[in-house]
Enzyme design. Sequence first.
Site, PDB file in Angstrom:
ATOM      1  N   GLU A 308       0.824  -1.216   0.000  1.00  0.00           N
ATOM      2  CA  GLU A 308       0.000   0.000   0.000  1.00  0.00           C
ATOM      3  C   GLU A 308       0.860   1.268   0.000  1.00  0.00           C
ATOM      4  O   GLU A 308       0.627   2.196   0.778  1.00  0.00           O
ATOM      5  CB  GLU A 308      -0.962  -0.003   1.194  1.00  0.00           C
ATOM      6  CG  GLU A 308      -1.934  -1.166   1.143  1.00  0.00           C
ATOM      7  CD  GLU A 308      -3.030  -1.120   2.206  1.00  0.00           C
ATOM      8  OE1 GLU A 308      -2.787  -0.552   3.286  1.00  0.00           O
ATOM      9  OE2 GLU A 308      -4.120  -1.656   1.939  1.00  0.00           O
ATOM     10  N   ASP A 382      -8.570  -8.762   3.890  1.00  0.00           N
ATOM     11  CA  ASP A 382      -8.283  -7.693   4.849  1.00  0.00           C
ATOM     12  C   ASP A 382      -9.357  -7.596   5.936  1.00  0.00           C
ATOM     13  O   ASP A 382     -10.184  -6.689   5.884  1.00  0.00           O
ATOM     14  CB  ASP A 382      -8.190  -6.356   4.089  1.00  0.00           C
ATOM     15  CG  ASP A 382      -7.639  -5.247   4.954  1.00  0.00           C
ATOM     16  OD1 ASP A 382      -7.128  -5.546   6.039  1.00  0.00           O
ATOM     17  OD2 ASP A 382      -7.721  -4.084   4.534  1.00  0.00           O
ATOM     18  N   GLU A 410     -12.724  -2.115  11.837  1.00  0.00           N
ATOM     19  CA  GLU A 410     -12.684  -1.353  10.586  1.00  0.00           C
ATOM     20  C   GLU A 410     -13.806  -1.760   9.635  1.00  0.00           C
ATOM     21  O   GLU A 410     -14.415  -0.912   8.993  1.00  0.00           O
ATOM     22  CB  GLU A 410     -11.313  -1.564   9.918  1.00  0.00           C
ATOM     23  CG  GLU A 410     -11.184  -0.882   8.573  1.00  0.00           C
ATOM     24  CD  GLU A 410      -9.817  -1.097   7.929  1.00  0.00           C
ATOM     25  OE1 GLU A 410      -8.927  -1.693   8.569  1.00  0.00           O
ATOM     26  OE2 GLU A 410      -9.649  -0.664   6.777  1.00  0.00           O
TER      27      GLU A 410
HETATM   28  C1  GCV Z   1      -2.528   0.463   8.427  1.00  0.00           C
HETATM   29  C2  GCV Z   1      -6.088  -1.924   5.402  1.00  0.00           C
HETATM   30  C3  GCV Z   1      -6.502  -0.697   6.145  1.00  0.00           C
HETATM   31  C4  GCV Z   1      -5.338   0.288   6.270  1.00  0.00           C
HETATM   32  C5  GCV Z   1      -4.189  -0.444   6.973  1.00  0.00           C
HETATM   33  C6  GCV Z   1      -3.822  -1.657   6.137  1.00  0.00           C
HETATM   34  C7  GCV Z   1      -2.723  -2.475   6.778  1.00  0.00           C
HETATM   35  O1  GCV Z   1      -5.838  -1.616   4.070  1.00  0.00           O
HETATM   36  O2  GCV Z   1      -7.582  -0.094   5.506  1.00  0.00           O
HETATM   37  O3  GCV Z   1      -5.763   1.387   7.003  1.00  0.00           O
HETATM   38  O4  GCV Z   1      -3.091   0.400   7.140  1.00  0.00           O
HETATM   39  O5  GCV Z   1      -4.948  -2.489   6.007  1.00  0.00           O
HETATM   40  O6  GCV Z   1      -3.066  -3.425   7.458  1.00  0.00           O
HETATM   41  O7  GCV Z   1      -1.569  -2.175   6.587  1.00  0.00           O
END
Ligand code: GCV
Length: 716
Positions: A308, A382, A410
């Site tokens: 990411e 995720d 989340e």
């Molecule tokens: C910390 C998902 C979440 C992100 C998070 C990522 C990760 O994509 O939406 O906010 O980033 O996971 O676990 O690195």
Amino acid sequence: MRKLFRLWSILLIGFNCLLIGNDGYRLWLKYDQIDDPAVLKTYRKLIKGYSFSGNSATIAAAEQELRTGLKGLLSREISPVSKLRNGVILLGTWDSDSRLAELRLAEDSAWLGDEGYIIRSVMLDRKRVIVIAAEHDIGVLYGVFHFLRLLQTRQNIDQLDIAESPKIQLRLLNHWDNLDRTVERGYAGFSLWDWHKLPDYIHPYYIDYARANASIGINGTVLNNVNADPLVITPLYLEKVAALADVFRPYGVRVYLSVKFSAPEEIGGLPNADPLDKQVRRWWRDKVAEIYRYVPDFGGFLVKANSEGQPGPQGYGRSHADGANMLAEALAPYGGVVMWRAFVYDADNKEDRSKQAYNEFTPLDGKFHANVLVQVKNGPIDFQPREPFHPLFGAMPETPLMMEFQITQEYLGFSTHLVYLGTLFKEVLNADTYAKGEGSTVAKVIDGLLDQHRLSGIAGVANTGTDRNWTGHLFGQANWYVFGRLAWNHQLIAEVMAEEWIRMTISNNPEEVSIIEEIMLASRENTVNYMTPLGLHHIMGWDHHYGPAPWIKDKHRDDWTSVYYHRADRDGIGFDRTATGSNAVSQYHPPVAEIFASLEKCPEKYLLWFHHLDWDYQMRSGRTLWDELCFRYYQGVEGVREMQANWNSLEGQIDEEQFRHVQSMLRIQLKEAIWWRNACVLYFQTFAQRPIPAELEKPDRSLEYYQNLKFPYAPK
Ligand code: GCV
């Protein structure tokens, strides 16, 4: 040192005890007076005094906790005694007291390890005493919390014979807390760490945080977000980190940090961060030495790399193993570890996202240094409301794999939805990978038993914040609690953990306990049903992830859209991950691969995760897929209505403040469950072109209404 600590903790815990309300601050450590006179009488008879031996901050903390706990629960001061008499609790490490040393002879306690303890009713010098003993001070503290839990949950303490030791070595919270005090995916206020006032101002809740963690056996905390700010390892912040580490140390909670792979460039002034570059390696070695000067028992690094947008070794043509090993080498002399995350998927890689981590990491099995753990999310996408277990579990026998669960919700309604995660955690831990035949559960992979690893670990992304009740929703506390308890012993049962938490937090009345337990146990399945039934996934709001948005498409990354995952069209719905599609099933061992691939055998809860099916596909219920999908969405909403009715039946029986808080949250949950249901059913109907079954109430808003909702400031 001990004296100082004692004074300090008396002040702080004393402060905590002044807070006797039910606003949630006291978590499950409330220690309110036992309200059943018969039980109170029995306990008072069995507990008359205590005798502590040992001289450390941890022993001081254990003594303080016992004293505070007993004073609250038994509503009388229980004092230290020097002479044995009936009803004395004798506490300490085996070698701290000659009486304990003598008892040890009869014990086979070696297997209890560094953190284990025993709690036993014994006759000593013809006196009936309770012994809480351990090899190390931290075991004594854990034993005290366990003993208090027995009283808090009204257990029989007549003939105690308990021996406990953790199954997993590293039991960590991962805070996604930023240095500006925002929390990524945090829904309970700002970060607990008041960086600006640290190191000089030690907020009282730092101690209560450590107490809470120690009470459930959590022994480490990663203080900052995996999307790491490199400043955290500069002296300005290391001083603050050290202050937190000092507070947590007596409670056995070690501090770890997330580091940014490009730190040598960003804060070190080097031209690159190539893990094979000598200068870079030296920079990390020096940096690690510096960190250990601030925090002598520093735990190690958590790293999100090449994921990411985060930098990583691949940026220099190197592998994850090269990157992890460089850091591992720097940490090894101090006993530190690297937790290298396997949450990777590439925007330019057209392979099914669910397959990418496996593809990248399995070739590296056996290539990591001994102090590296690869940290794997529970499922391959995720933290969705439901995912099959991650295929990496069972696929890297030469590497210790660490579990990453998400405690913060989340994708499960933030902190407004009551969703007990004990059942989710257990579903994953109990899943059988068949890596070495039947019984090769995920739990056995991560506790190191399956492949005989010395290192083992489990992490939970924390749901804490500055909200007065720590987690936003009272029941969010239950998820912190159950995570810790399962990290200690993954064989514990989700139902039992729910009951423990209820008894310590809300009520010990058996009828009330059973009503609340019913709510908790139904909650996760209800949420799956109103959000993502039958294996649907990743259909939430764009970016903030709040609410439903199965219509998300045409973004700069396909794998961040919803349509990529549900693949609904006029012919059907679902992601074909069998051999005719992405063949993600092939990443599982037989017979799991075959079960997931087979329409007859695939559990319906994973159906649309692995299969793209016709809208008229016949489900096991006899309904068509479309009708079943509708029924599940409606069932989810009905489930919330039942939770609400159950909760409302507690009015006037449980604490008013707790009652009103959860009642309001459940109102929001119902509203949002209906929103999820209506938005998804109406959207999928545009493809299915079939009516919502006649017996189900019709959505009272149009699809356009839902599609036009905007949430510019939703927390993210
Ligand atoms: C910390 C998902 C979440 C992100 C998070 C990522 C990760 O994509 O939406 O906010 O980033 O996971 O676990 O690195």
